[in-house]
Scaffold this active site. Structure first.
Site, PDB file in Angstrom:
ATOM      1  N   TYR A 142       0.853  -1.183  -0.170  1.00 29.95           N
ATOM      2  CA  TYR A 142      -0.113   0.113   0.030  1.00 29.95           C
ATOM      3  C   TYR A 142       1.105   1.271  -0.037  1.00 29.95           C
ATOM      4  CZ  TYR A 142      -4.724  -1.926   0.705  1.00 29.95           C
ATOM      5  OH  TYR A 142      -5.975  -2.582   0.782  1.00 29.95           O
ATOM      6  N   LYS A 190       3.478 -15.222   2.579  1.00 34.24           N
ATOM      7  CA  LYS A 190       3.624 -16.156   1.534  1.00 34.24           C
ATOM      8  C   LYS A 190       5.199 -16.188   1.379  1.00 34.24           C
ATOM      9  CE  LYS A 190       1.876 -17.492  -2.676  1.00 34.24           C
ATOM     10  NZ  LYS A 190       0.793 -18.889  -2.654  1.00 34.24           N
ATOM     11  N   ASP A 222      -2.778 -18.455   0.742  1.00 30.36           N
ATOM     12  CA  ASP A 222      -3.971 -19.137  -0.028  1.00 30.36           C
ATOM     13  C   ASP A 222      -4.577 -19.845   0.740  1.00 30.36           C
ATOM     14  OD1 ASP A 222      -1.225 -20.182  -0.149  1.00 30.36           O
ATOM     15  OD2 ASP A 222      -1.434 -20.704  -2.169  1.00 30.36           O
ATOM     16  N   ASP A 246      -6.135  -6.926   4.280  1.00 29.55           N
ATOM     17  CA  ASP A 246      -7.292  -6.363   3.486  1.00 29.55           C
ATOM     18  C   ASP A 246      -8.576  -7.617   2.919  1.00 29.55           C
ATOM     19  OD1 ASP A 246      -8.944  -4.203   2.403  1.00 29.55           O
ATOM     20  OD2 ASP A 246      -8.099  -4.526   0.318  1.00 29.55           O
ATOM     21  N   ASP A 250     -11.951  -9.096   4.547  1.00 31.86           N
ATOM     22  CA  ASP A 250     -13.586  -9.073   3.864  1.00 31.86           C
ATOM     23  C   ASP A 250     -13.939 -10.589   3.703  1.00 31.86           C
ATOM     24  OD1 ASP A 250     -13.721  -6.325   3.119  1.00 31.86           O
ATOM     25  OD2 ASP A 250     -13.971  -6.607   1.177  1.00 31.86           O
TER      26      ASP A 250
HETATM   27  C1  IPM Z   1     -10.321  -1.218   4.325  1.00 25.79           C
HETATM   28  C2  IPM Z   1     -10.714  -0.659   2.527  1.00 25.79           C
HETATM   29  C3  IPM Z   1      -9.410   0.001   2.244  1.00 25.79           C
HETATM   30  C4  IPM Z   1      -8.094  -0.550   2.498  1.00 25.79           C
HETATM   31  C5  IPM Z   1      -9.736   0.959   1.039  1.00 25.79           C
HETATM   32  C6  IPM Z   1     -10.955   1.831   0.881  1.00 25.79           C
HETATM   33  C7  IPM Z   1      -8.415   1.633   0.692  1.00 25.79           C
HETATM   34  O1  IPM Z   1     -10.656  -1.605   1.865  1.00 25.79           O
HETATM   35  O2  IPM Z   1     -10.189  -0.334   5.184  1.00 25.79           O
HETATM   36  O3  IPM Z   1     -10.147  -2.462   4.260  1.00 25.79           O
HETATM   37  O4  IPM Z   1      -7.971  -1.092   1.224  1.00 25.79           O
HETATM   38  O5  IPM Z   1      -7.593  -0.484   3.319  1.00 25.79           O
HETATM   39 MG    MG Z   2     -10.799  -3.623   2.571  1.00 30.66          MG
END
Ligand code: IPM
Ligand code: MG
Length: 357
Positions: A142, A190, A222, A246, A250
């Site tokens: 990032y 990884k 993975d 990240d 999710d």
């Molecule tokens: C999160 C989001 C952010 C990230 C985006 C919006 C930049 O997906 O906070 O997980 O990737 O960190």
């Molecule tokens: Mg995210």
């Protein structure tokens, strides 16, 4: 107590869900006799529109000056799929994380028993799921330089960079969490491919002897992605680098049944920040349908982590659990039942905080 909270509603559904969290904070402060001062700041697309900067200096000062930051969401479709946009709302979030030194993002994952049926996973897999993802937040791909395009525009590059010091501080936090939980730390990387991952392993091997009561396990990302779905109860504390974290968080959020339920805390060098893990959901903005629970639970984490008032945090969590049980829920989790609006859910939670003993 008397405290100052910086409120950054951001974009999309941000202002609506933040409004509900403020109701919950007001209710709990009223109940426990605290005085709270809010200062509002702009961030994301809202700030680009106002001053062409997604994280303006004035907002940074508001955050630095507060005891905690409560943040809504960032992102606006006007900037998506527009590779030419030079200033993007998400840059505000990254700049804010870096400026506040928020190197650790803590995302707890657990199941509300009343919502088990909303999970896409079979119930025997999810009953009792309770783990924490600790995501490194200010390093890796990032932020690594160089990043960009070659002069002829035909090549693009990002760099994944980690220093030992960065790895050590996030992994120490992971060990510490594990010590206060079931004493198991899974380091996700990884290392079969990436040099940074091998530095992670080397660093963890160096610090692990200082935590003899913690069982350490290494897992390729993975494999971890698969295991999260196949056997989520396997995990206690997961620690991982920025982008793996990240993606995995999710993925982990669907275990609980809705992305609209999971809160997070970002902690580090300066003021801690609390935010739902979901995004700005622009399609729902202004429609009073977004789920405010993740933001309200983020406010609960704020009481616990930043203000050191665990009882107040628990009170909020209990009120949330009660509304879920009474099926006062938004459309993302109402199924065939009645769907309530964002405001109604927020009002119900605030009311329960005030009236429940
Ligand atoms: C999160 C989001 C952010 C990230 C985006 C919006 C930049 O997906 O906070 O997980 O990737 O960190
Ligand atoms: Mg995210």
């Amino acid at each position: 107590m008397n405290f100052k909270i910086a409120i950054l509603p951001g974009d999309g559904i941000g202002p609506e869900i933040i409004g509900q969290a403020v109701k919950a904070i007001d209710a709990v402060c009223h109940k426990y006799g605290h005085t709270v001062n809010y200062t509002y700041g702009i961030v994301g697309a809202a700030a680009i529109d106002a001053c062409n900067d997604p994280y303006p200096e004035a907002t940074h000062r508001i955050c630095m000056d507060a005891d905690a930051v409560l943040f809504g969401a960032i992102g606006d479709p006007r900037f998506d799929n527009n590779p030419q946009a030079r200033i993007r709302p998400e840059q505000g979030l990254l700049k804010m994380r870096q400026a506040l030194g928020l190197y650790a993002n803590i995302r707890p994952v657990s199941i509300f028993p009343t919502l088990r049926h909303r999970s896409p996973l079979r119930q025997e897999l999810i009953d009792g799921v309770d783990f924490v993802c600790i995501r490194e937040l200010t390093g890796g791909i990032y932020f690594g330089r160089p990043q960009g395009r070659s002069e002829d525009g035909q090549t693009a590059f990002d760099s994944c960079v980690y220093t030992k010091a960065e790895i050590r501080r996030i992994c120490d936090l992971g060990f510490n969490y594990a010590r206060n939980r079931r004493k198991k730390l899974t380091v996700v990387d990884k290392a079969n491919v990436l040099a940074t991952s091998r530095l992670w392993r080397e660093t963890v091997q160096e610090i692990a002897p200082a935590w003899p009561d913690i069982e350490v396990e290494y897992m390729f990302v993975d494999n971890a992605a698969m295991k999260l779905i196949q056997q989520p109860k396997h995990f206690d504390v997961i620690v991982t680098e920025n982008m793996f974290g990240d993606i995995l968080t999710d993925e982990a959020s669907v275990i609980s049944g809705s992305l609209g339920l999971l809160p997070s805390a970002s902690v580090g060098l300066h003021t801690s920040l609390f935010e739902p893990i979901h995004g700005s959901y622009p399609q729902a903005a202004g429609k009073n349908i977004a789920n405010p629970v993740a933001t309200i639970l983020s406010a609960a984490m704020m009481f616990e982590y930043a203000l050191r008032l665990p009882e107040e945090g628990n009170k909020i969590r209990q009120a949330v659990a009660n509304t879920l049980q009474q099926e006062i829920v938004t459309e993302d989790i109402s199924g065939n039942g009645k769907a309530y609006g964002t405001e109604e859910v927020g009002d119900a939670i605030a009311r329960l905080i005030l009236t429940d003993n």
